[in-house]
Write a protein that holds these residues in place. Structure first.
Motif: not given
Length: 104
Positions: A65-84
């Protein structure tokens, strides 16, 4: 071939139930004892694997569950970076286009 006296699962490792059987030689009794011990090991293994497969490991679930949350955060940051990056490229392309348009 069954033993004349049923023994508990722990006793099979210390007491040979075939030892004084009248129709077995000493070597036959020892071989049957080894098979009985092997059989008990297999039974114990089956019980342990059933227990592991039926009940989830709570520690492992918490870690996942902790890993899943971290991966969700990484995915969100990655999407934001790509969008930027995409927006920056679009802005740069618009700037270049407007500059070229001003020259003509």
């Amino acid at each position: 071939m069954a033993a004349s006296n049923p023994t508990s699962s722990d006793e099979i490792f210390s007491v040979n139930p075939y030892e004084n059987h009248p129709s077995l030689t000493q070597i036959e009794a020892e071989v049957l004892w080894e098979y009985a011990k092997l059989n008990q090991h297999v039974k114990d293994l089956v019980l342990q694997t059933r227990a592991l497969s039926n009940t989830p490991d709570e520690t492992m679930l918490k870690r996942l569950r902790i890993l899943e949350r971290k991966m969700g955060l990484v995915l969100t940051l990655f999407k934001a970076s790509v969008w930027g990056v995409v927006n920056e490229q679009a802005f740069s392309a618009q700037t270049v286009d407007s500059s070229i348009g001003d020259i003509h």
